[in-house]
Scaffold this motif. Structure first.
Motif, PDB file in Angstrom:
ATOM      1  N   MET A   1       2.043  28.368  10.478  1.00  0.00           N
ATOM      2  CA  MET A   1       1.603  29.347  11.414  1.00  0.00           C
ATOM      3  C   MET A   1       1.118  30.592  10.682  1.00  0.00           C
ATOM      4  SD  MET A   1       3.548  31.624  14.186  1.00  0.00           S
ATOM      5  CE  MET A   1       4.551  32.131  12.888  1.00  0.00           C
ATOM      6  N   ARG A   2       1.817  30.999   9.663  1.00  0.00           N
ATOM      7  CA  ARG A   2       1.378  32.184   8.908  1.00  0.00           C
ATOM      8  C   ARG A   2       0.044  31.929   8.220  1.00  0.00           C
ATOM      9  NH1 ARG A   2       6.043  35.948   6.861  1.00  0.00           N
ATOM     10  NH2 ARG A   2       7.430  35.733   8.622  1.00  0.00           N
ATOM     11  N   TYR A   3      -0.159  30.686   7.788  1.00  0.00           N
ATOM     12  CA  TYR A   3      -1.439  30.356   7.166  1.00  0.00           C
ATOM     13  C   TYR A   3      -2.568  30.507   8.189  1.00  0.00           C
ATOM     14  CZ  TYR A   3       1.263  28.488   3.308  1.00  0.00           C
ATOM     15  OH  TYR A   3       2.118  28.350   2.256  1.00  0.00           O
ATOM     16  N   LEU A   4      -2.324  30.045   9.407  1.00  0.00           N
ATOM     17  CA  LEU A   4      -3.327  30.203  10.456  1.00  0.00           C
ATOM     18  C   LEU A   4      -3.596  31.671  10.740  1.00  0.00           C
ATOM     19  CD1 LEU A   4      -2.373  27.454  13.062  1.00  0.00           C
ATOM     20  CD2 LEU A   4      -4.465  27.597  11.709  1.00  0.00           C
ATOM     21  N   ALA A   5      -2.535  32.469  10.796  1.00  0.00           N
ATOM     22  CA  ALA A   5      -2.697  33.902  11.044  1.00  0.00           C
ATOM     23  C   ALA A   5      -3.553  34.537   9.948  1.00  0.00           C
ATOM     24  CB  ALA A   5      -1.343  34.586  11.136  1.00  0.00           C
ATOM     25  N   ALA A   6      -3.320  34.140   8.702  1.00  0.00           N
ATOM     26  CA  ALA A   6      -4.098  34.682   7.585  1.00  0.00           C
ATOM     27  C   ALA A   6      -5.547  34.206   7.639  1.00  0.00           C
ATOM     28  CB  ALA A   6      -3.458  34.281   6.260  1.00  0.00           C
ATOM     29  N   ASP A   7      -5.746  32.938   7.957  1.00  0.00           N
ATOM     30  CA  ASP A   7      -7.099  32.380   8.001  1.00  0.00           C
ATOM     31  C   ASP A   7      -7.923  32.903   9.179  1.00  0.00           C
ATOM     32  OD1 ASP A   7      -6.625  30.883   5.744  1.00  0.00           O
ATOM     33  OD2 ASP A   7      -6.269  29.002   6.822  1.00  0.00           O
ATOM     34  N   LEU A   8      -7.273  33.101  10.326  1.00  0.00           N
ATOM     35  CA  LEU A   8      -8.009  33.471  11.540  1.00  0.00           C
ATOM     36  C   LEU A   8      -8.035  34.968  11.809  1.00  0.00           C
ATOM     37  CD1 LEU A   8      -6.717  30.582  13.820  1.00  0.00           C
ATOM     38  CD2 LEU A   8      -8.896  30.711  12.579  1.00  0.00           C
ATOM     39  N   GLY A   9      -7.231  35.716  11.083  1.00  0.00           N
ATOM     40  CA  GLY A   9      -7.154  37.154  11.309  1.00  0.00           C
ATOM     41  C   GLY A   9      -8.472  37.868  11.150  1.00  0.00           C
ATOM     42  N   HIS A  10      -9.302  37.440  10.197  1.00  0.00           N
ATOM     43  CA  HIS A  10     -10.586  38.114   9.987  1.00  0.00           C
ATOM     44  C   HIS A  10     -11.522  37.954  11.183  1.00  0.00           C
ATOM     45  CE1 HIS A  10     -11.505  34.029   8.597  1.00  0.00           C
ATOM     46  NE2 HIS A  10     -12.771  34.311   8.881  1.00  0.00           N
ATOM     47  N   ASP A  11     -11.242  36.986  12.050  1.00  0.00           N
ATOM     48  CA  ASP A  11     -12.015  36.800  13.283  1.00  0.00           C
ATOM     49  C   ASP A  11     -11.361  37.496  14.475  1.00  0.00           C
ATOM     50  OD1 ASP A  11     -13.989  35.198  12.079  1.00  0.00           O
ATOM     51  OD2 ASP A  11     -12.739  33.398  12.308  1.00  0.00           O
ATOM     52  N   GLY A  12     -10.298  38.252  14.203  1.00  0.00           N
ATOM     53  CA  GLY A  12      -9.612  38.960  15.277  1.00  0.00           C
ATOM     54  C   GLY A  12      -8.677  38.087  16.092  1.00  0.00           C
ATOM     55  N   ILE A  13      -8.369  36.916  15.564  1.00  0.00           N
ATOM     56  CA  ILE A  13      -7.488  35.977  16.276  1.00  0.00           C
ATOM     57  C   ILE A  13      -6.068  36.150  15.743  1.00  0.00           C
ATOM     58  CG2 ILE A  13      -6.959  33.559  16.723  1.00  0.00           C
ATOM     59  CD1 ILE A  13      -9.984  33.017  16.340  1.00  0.00           C
ATOM     60  N   ARG A  14      -5.138  36.417  16.661  1.00  0.00           N
ATOM     61  CA  ARG A  14      -3.727  36.555  16.292  1.00  0.00           C
ATOM     62  C   ARG A  14      -3.013  35.239  16.558  1.00  0.00           C
ATOM     63  NH1 ARG A  14      -1.101  39.956  19.700  1.00  0.00           N
ATOM     64  NH2 ARG A  14      -2.688  39.729  21.286  1.00  0.00           N
ATOM     65  N   VAL A  15      -2.105  34.883  15.670  1.00  0.00           N
ATOM     66  CA  VAL A  15      -1.336  33.642  15.798  1.00  0.00           C
ATOM     67  C   VAL A  15       0.145  33.994  15.728  1.00  0.00           C
ATOM     68  CG1 VAL A  15      -0.886  31.355  14.837  1.00  0.00           C
ATOM     69  CG2 VAL A  15      -3.182  32.345  14.671  1.00  0.00           C
ATOM     70  N   ASN A  16       0.864  33.704  16.785  1.00  0.00           N
ATOM     71  CA  ASN A  16       2.304  33.957  16.854  1.00  0.00           C
ATOM     72  C   ASN A  16       2.977  32.777  17.531  1.00  0.00           C
ATOM     73  OD1 ASN A  16       2.533  36.834  15.884  1.00  0.00           O
ATOM     74  ND2 ASN A  16       1.020  37.068  17.501  1.00  0.00           N
ATOM     75  N   ALA A  17       4.280  32.734  17.457  1.00  0.00           N
ATOM     76  CA  ALA A  17       5.041  31.659  18.090  1.00  0.00           C
ATOM     77  C   ALA A  17       6.273  32.238  18.775  1.00  0.00           C
ATOM     78  CB  ALA A  17       5.472  30.633  17.057  1.00  0.00           C
TER      79      ALA A  17
END
Length: 109
Positions: A1-17
């Motif tokens: 999940m943290r990897y997704l947050a790091a990868d998608l953050g530059h697109d303004g997408i937040r990933v949490n659980a």
């Protein structure tokens, strides 16, 4: 999940659980010694209660709202502090005397 947050953050997408604690559900009622388990959970966790669906829903609303705009890559534990304690060994559960804890919710179980 943290990897997704790091990868998608530059697109303004937040990933949490959300990690919900043990909750009373129809499926959970089939668990053997379920009452004992929930009494134990209420007795040992810091808030002395079990997780309700409304608690999990409130956490989801927070994560969907602008109040959490700066939050990403996090697991939100909605479990009354149960994750701090963990699951006791079965032998301890069986030997624990629930009556001495004055369980207020016992009548509702």
């Amino acid at each position: 999940m943290r990897y997704l947050a790091a990868d998608l953050g530059h697109d303004g997408i937040r990933v949490n659980a959300i990690s919900a604690g043990p909750m009373r559900t129809l499926a959970g009622s089939a668990v053997g010694d379920g009452r004992t388990m929930f009494k134990w959970i209420r007795a040992i966790n810091p808030l002395h209660r079990t997780t309700e669906l409304e608690h999990v829903g409130g956490a989801a609303l927070y994560l969907l709202s602008e109040m959490s705009a700066g939050v990403t890559g996090e697991v939100h534990f909605v479990d009354a502090g149960y994750n701090l304690i963990g699951v006791p060994p079965a032998s301890l559960l069986k030997s624990w005397n629930l009556a001495e804890n004055g369980d207020k919710e016992d009548a509702q179980t």
